[in-house]
Design a protein around this motif. Structure first.
Motif, PDB file in Angstrom:
ATOM      1  N   MET A  77       0.913  -1.084  -0.038  1.00  0.00           N
ATOM      2  CA  MET A  77      -0.086  -0.072  -0.295  1.00  0.00           C
ATOM      3  C   MET A  77       0.793   1.420   0.020  1.00  0.00           C
ATOM      4  SD  MET A  77      -1.298   0.367   4.017  1.00  0.00           S
ATOM      5  CE  MET A  77      -2.072   1.754   3.720  1.00  0.00           C
ATOM      6  N   GLY A  78       2.189   1.395   0.126  1.00  0.00           N
ATOM      7  CA  GLY A  78       2.888   2.184   0.302  1.00  0.00           C
ATOM      8  C   GLY A  78       2.803   3.026   1.461  1.00  0.00           C
ATOM      9  N   LYS A  79       3.064   4.330   1.665  1.00  0.00           N
ATOM     10  CA  LYS A  79       2.885   5.372   2.600  1.00  0.00           C
ATOM     11  C   LYS A  79       1.284   5.688   2.902  1.00  0.00           C
ATOM     12  CE  LYS A  79       3.847   9.859   4.789  1.00  0.00           C
ATOM     13  NZ  LYS A  79       4.530  11.084   4.486  1.00  0.00           N
ATOM     14  N   THR A  80       0.856   5.351   4.406  1.00  0.00           N
ATOM     15  CA  THR A  80      -0.561   5.298   4.378  1.00  0.00           C
ATOM     16  C   THR A  80      -1.273   6.599   4.107  1.00  0.00           C
ATOM     17  OG1 THR A  80      -0.048   4.051   6.590  1.00  0.00           O
ATOM     18  CG2 THR A  80      -2.192   5.012   6.304  1.00  0.00           C
ATOM     19  N   GLY A  81      -2.243   6.277   3.174  1.00  0.00           N
ATOM     20  CA  GLY A  81      -2.922   7.594   2.735  1.00  0.00           C
ATOM     21  C   GLY A  81      -2.309   8.764   1.811  1.00  0.00           C
ATOM     22  N   GLN A  82      -1.240   8.367   1.263  1.00  0.00           N
ATOM     23  CA  GLN A  82      -0.379   9.244   0.500  1.00  0.00           C
ATOM     24  C   GLN A  82      -1.239   9.673  -0.919  1.00  0.00           C
ATOM     25  OE1 GLN A  82       2.390  10.779   1.191  1.00  0.00           O
ATOM     26  NE2 GLN A  82       2.362  11.913  -0.724  1.00  0.00           N
ATOM     27  N   ALA A  83      -1.986   8.556  -1.330  1.00  0.00           N
ATOM     28  CA  ALA A  83      -2.898   9.125  -2.600  1.00  0.00           C
ATOM     29  C   ALA A  83      -3.732  10.043  -2.349  1.00  0.00           C
ATOM     30  CB  ALA A  83      -3.336   7.702  -3.283  1.00  0.00           C
ATOM     31  N   LEU A  84      -4.305   9.868  -1.047  1.00  0.00           N
ATOM     32  CA  LEU A  84      -5.288  10.717  -0.529  1.00  0.00           C
ATOM     33  C   LEU A  84      -4.744  12.207  -0.460  1.00  0.00           C
ATOM     34  CD1 LEU A  84      -7.331   8.656   1.895  1.00  0.00           C
ATOM     35  CD2 LEU A  84      -8.164   9.118  -0.521  1.00  0.00           C
ATOM     36  N   ARG A  85      -3.540  12.463   0.088  1.00  0.00           N
ATOM     37  CA  ARG A  85      -2.751  13.665   0.459  1.00  0.00           C
ATOM     38  C   ARG A  85      -2.493  14.193  -1.131  1.00  0.00           C
ATOM     39  NH1 ARG A  85      -0.629  10.154   4.202  1.00  0.00           N
ATOM     40  NH2 ARG A  85      -1.459  10.421   6.408  1.00  0.00           N
ATOM     41  N   GLU A  86      -2.278  13.463  -1.777  1.00  0.00           N
ATOM     42  CA  GLU A  86      -1.748  14.190  -3.376  1.00  0.00           C
ATOM     43  C   GLU A  86      -3.005  14.575  -4.077  1.00  0.00           C
ATOM     44  OE1 GLU A  86       0.380  10.987  -4.894  1.00  0.00           O
ATOM     45  OE2 GLU A  86       2.081  11.326  -3.822  1.00  0.00           O
ATOM     46  N   ASN A  87      -4.421  14.255  -3.501  1.00  0.00           N
ATOM     47  CA  ASN A  87      -5.540  14.767  -4.318  1.00  0.00           C
ATOM     48  C   ASN A  87      -6.002  16.049  -3.979  1.00  0.00           C
ATOM     49  OD1 ASN A  87      -8.587  15.327  -4.754  1.00  0.00           O
ATOM     50  ND2 ASN A  87      -8.771  13.032  -5.084  1.00  0.00           N
ATOM     51  N   GLU A  88      -5.736  16.904  -4.953  1.00  0.00           N
ATOM     52  CA  GLU A  88      -5.631  18.463  -4.565  1.00  0.00           C
ATOM     53  C   GLU A  88      -7.095  18.989  -3.964  1.00  0.00           C
ATOM     54  OE1 GLU A  88      -4.408  20.639  -7.749  1.00  0.00           O
ATOM     55  OE2 GLU A  88      -2.262  19.685  -7.787  1.00  0.00           O
ATOM     56  N   TRP A  89      -8.167  18.373  -4.550  1.00  0.00           N
ATOM     57  CA  TRP A  89      -9.693  18.808  -4.242  1.00  0.00           C
ATOM     58  C   TRP A  89      -9.975  18.143  -2.838  1.00  0.00           C
ATOM     59  CZ3 TRP A  89     -14.300  16.152  -3.358  1.00  0.00           C
ATOM     60  CH2 TRP A  89     -15.321  17.003  -3.153  1.00  0.00           C
ATOM     61  N   LEU A  90      -9.391  16.998  -2.428  1.00  0.00           N
ATOM     62  CA  LEU A  90      -9.764  16.503  -1.364  1.00  0.00           C
ATOM     63  C   LEU A  90      -8.792  17.363  -0.127  1.00  0.00           C
ATOM     64  CD1 LEU A  90      -9.745  12.783  -1.574  1.00  0.00           C
ATOM     65  CD2 LEU A  90     -11.579  14.132  -0.849  1.00  0.00           C
ATOM     66  N   THR A  91      -7.601  17.764  -0.613  1.00  0.00           N
ATOM     67  CA  THR A  91      -6.766  18.468   0.355  1.00  0.00           C
ATOM     68  C   THR A  91      -7.353  19.890   0.799  1.00  0.00           C
ATOM     69  OG1 THR A  91      -4.738  17.488  -0.369  1.00  0.00           O
ATOM     70  CG2 THR A  91      -4.465  19.408   0.779  1.00  0.00           C
ATOM     71  N   SER A  92      -7.834  20.403  -0.061  1.00  0.00           N
ATOM     72  CA  SER A  92      -8.595  21.721   0.065  1.00  0.00           C
ATOM     73  C   SER A  92      -9.756  21.482   0.939  1.00  0.00           C
ATOM     74  CB  SER A  92      -9.022  22.304  -1.292  1.00  0.00           C
ATOM     75  OG  SER A  92      -9.919  21.615  -2.212  1.00  0.00           O
ATOM     76  N   LEU A  93     -10.723  20.617   0.604  1.00  0.00           N
ATOM     77  CA  LEU A  93     -11.906  20.126   1.427  1.00  0.00           C
ATOM     78  C   LEU A  93     -11.534  19.775   2.709  1.00  0.00           C
ATOM     79  CD1 LEU A  93     -14.855  19.587   1.439  1.00  0.00           C
ATOM     80  CD2 LEU A  93     -14.571  17.253   0.798  1.00  0.00           C
ATOM     81  N   ARG A  94     -10.449  19.029   3.164  1.00  0.00           N
ATOM     82  CA  ARG A  94      -9.948  18.893   4.301  1.00  0.00           C
ATOM     83  C   ARG A  94      -9.735  19.975   5.209  1.00  0.00           C
ATOM     84  NH1 ARG A  94      -4.410  15.262   5.369  1.00  0.00           N
ATOM     85  NH2 ARG A  94      -4.346  14.875   7.700  1.00  0.00           N
ATOM     86  N   GLY A  95      -9.226  20.977   4.563  1.00  0.00           N
ATOM     87  CA  GLY A  95      -8.761  22.162   5.240  1.00  0.00           C
ATOM     88  C   GLY A  95     -10.308  23.099   5.593  1.00  0.00           C
ATOM     89  N   ARG A  96     -11.249  22.928   4.628  1.00  0.00           N
ATOM     90  CA  ARG A  96     -12.509  23.726   4.986  1.00  0.00           C
ATOM     91  C   ARG A  96     -13.342  22.974   5.741  1.00  0.00           C
ATOM     92  NH1 ARG A  96     -12.307  28.649   3.017  1.00  0.00           N
ATOM     93  NH2 ARG A  96     -11.639  29.003   0.987  1.00  0.00           N
ATOM     94  N   LEU A  97     -13.438  21.362   5.809  1.00  0.00           N
ATOM     95  CA  LEU A  97     -14.225  21.070   6.779  1.00  0.00           C
ATOM     96  C   LEU A  97     -13.548  21.051   8.291  1.00  0.00           C
ATOM     97  CD1 LEU A  97     -15.221  17.790   5.198  1.00  0.00           C
ATOM     98  CD2 LEU A  97     -16.476  19.668   5.450  1.00  0.00           C
ATOM     99  N   ALA A  98     -12.309  21.391   8.417  1.00  0.00           N
ATOM    100  CA  ALA A  98     -11.592  21.547   9.671  1.00  0.00           C
ATOM    101  C   ALA A  98     -12.154  22.888  10.443  1.00  0.00           C
ATOM    102  CB  ALA A  98     -10.279  21.700   9.530  1.00  0.00           C
ATOM    103  N   VAL A  99     -12.757  23.615   9.668  1.00  0.00           N
ATOM    104  CA  VAL A  99     -13.511  25.010  10.132  1.00  0.00           C
ATOM    105  C   VAL A  99     -14.803  24.749  10.544  1.00  0.00           C
ATOM    106  CG1 VAL A  99     -14.056  27.346   9.796  1.00  0.00           C
ATOM    107  CG2 VAL A  99     -11.722  26.445   8.863  1.00  0.00           C
ATOM    108  N   PRO A 100     -15.569  25.167  11.584  1.00  0.00           N
ATOM    109  CA  PRO A 100     -16.772  24.721  12.076  1.00  0.00           C
ATOM    110  C   PRO A 100     -17.728  25.661  10.902  1.00  0.00           C
ATOM    111  CG  PRO A 100     -15.694  25.384  13.737  1.00  0.00           C
ATOM    112  CD  PRO A 100     -14.640  25.469  12.910  1.00  0.00           C
TER     113      PRO A 100
END
Length: 250
Positions: A102-125
């Protein structure tokens, strides 16, 4: 019966936390309302946070290899069901192979630019609204099968870790023998005679309306039963409480 579990060390505690997150992820990723899928994405990001700080992949691989060696040594032991043992060893081998690939855990998700931007937004109430991220708002209006397909694709890189954790915790939970006990006046103590355990499991009858507050170390287990009602903090109970428990060690 309500089951309560108490880990004796941080390694098992971390595995149980990830197990709980995976359980929530798979529940909310099922077909349903878009708001369920927003929760699923939030849990997915929680999993990424939890696996960034520690090498959980390496920890689970070590645990699987340790159990593979233990089980393999039982091949010629009298009374061991060879078919069950072989099936368990094959399951461990598949889980280990999946983790190794599987390689580094979750690396493919961290390279997904849209998910990365969504991750930052969902961290804000309230950050997942159309005001902050219209592309996510539009995604929520896609057909349910498309959203589920996306979620399954994003979850896939983490599933080998989920499979490995499930095996390790299942073997741990099955390692102990359940006993019936009574907490006199709501309290129970048991000396451990120097044996090292990793997990304590306690079953309490739901109708009693109480729960265990547990403390344990390598010398003893201490359980104090309490009840909580209304707005007050939990109060210790004074009656005798019957319960069942299992001490687990691999």
């Amino acid at each position: 019966m309500i089951l309560f579990e108490y880990p004796f060390n941080e390694r098992v505690r971390a595995l149980m936390r990830l197990e709980s997150l995976f359980d929530r992820l798979m529940f909310f990723a099922q077909p349903g309302d878009p708001r369920m899928h927003q929760v699923a994405l939030s849990v997915l990001f929680d999993l990424l946070d939890a696996t960034e700080r520690t090498d959980m992949k390496g920890t689970v691989l070590q645990d699987l290899e340790r159990q593979r060696l233990v089980l393999a040594s039982l091949r010629d032991h009298p009374g061991v069901d060879a078919r069950v043992l072989t099936a368990m060893l094959d399951e461990i081998e598949r889980a280990s192979a999946g983790l190794s690939a599987m390689g580094k855990t979750g690396q493919a998700l961290r390279e997904n630019e849209w998910l990365t931007s969504l991750r930052g937004r969902l961290a804000v109430p309230g950050g997942g609204t159309q005001v902050d991220m219209p592309s996510f708002h539009a995604w929520q209006y896609r057909p349910g099968n498309e959203r589920c397909s996306d979620l399954q694709r994003w979850m896939a890189p983490l599933m080998p870790l989920q499979a490995g954790i499930a095996i390790v915790l299942r073997l741990l939970r099955e390692s102990g023998e359940r006993t019936s006990e009574v907490a006199r006046q709501g309290a129970f103590q048991q000396m451990l005679a120097g044996k090292v355990y990793q997990l304590l499991r306690v079953w309490v009858d739901e109708s009693i309306g109480t729960f265990p507050e547990i403390s344990a170390n390598k010398y003893m287990v201490w359980i104090r039963f309490a009840a909580q009602g209304g707005e007050h903090k939990p109060q210790a109970v004074s009656g005798d409480i019957p319960f069942r428990m299992t001490l687990c060690a691999l």
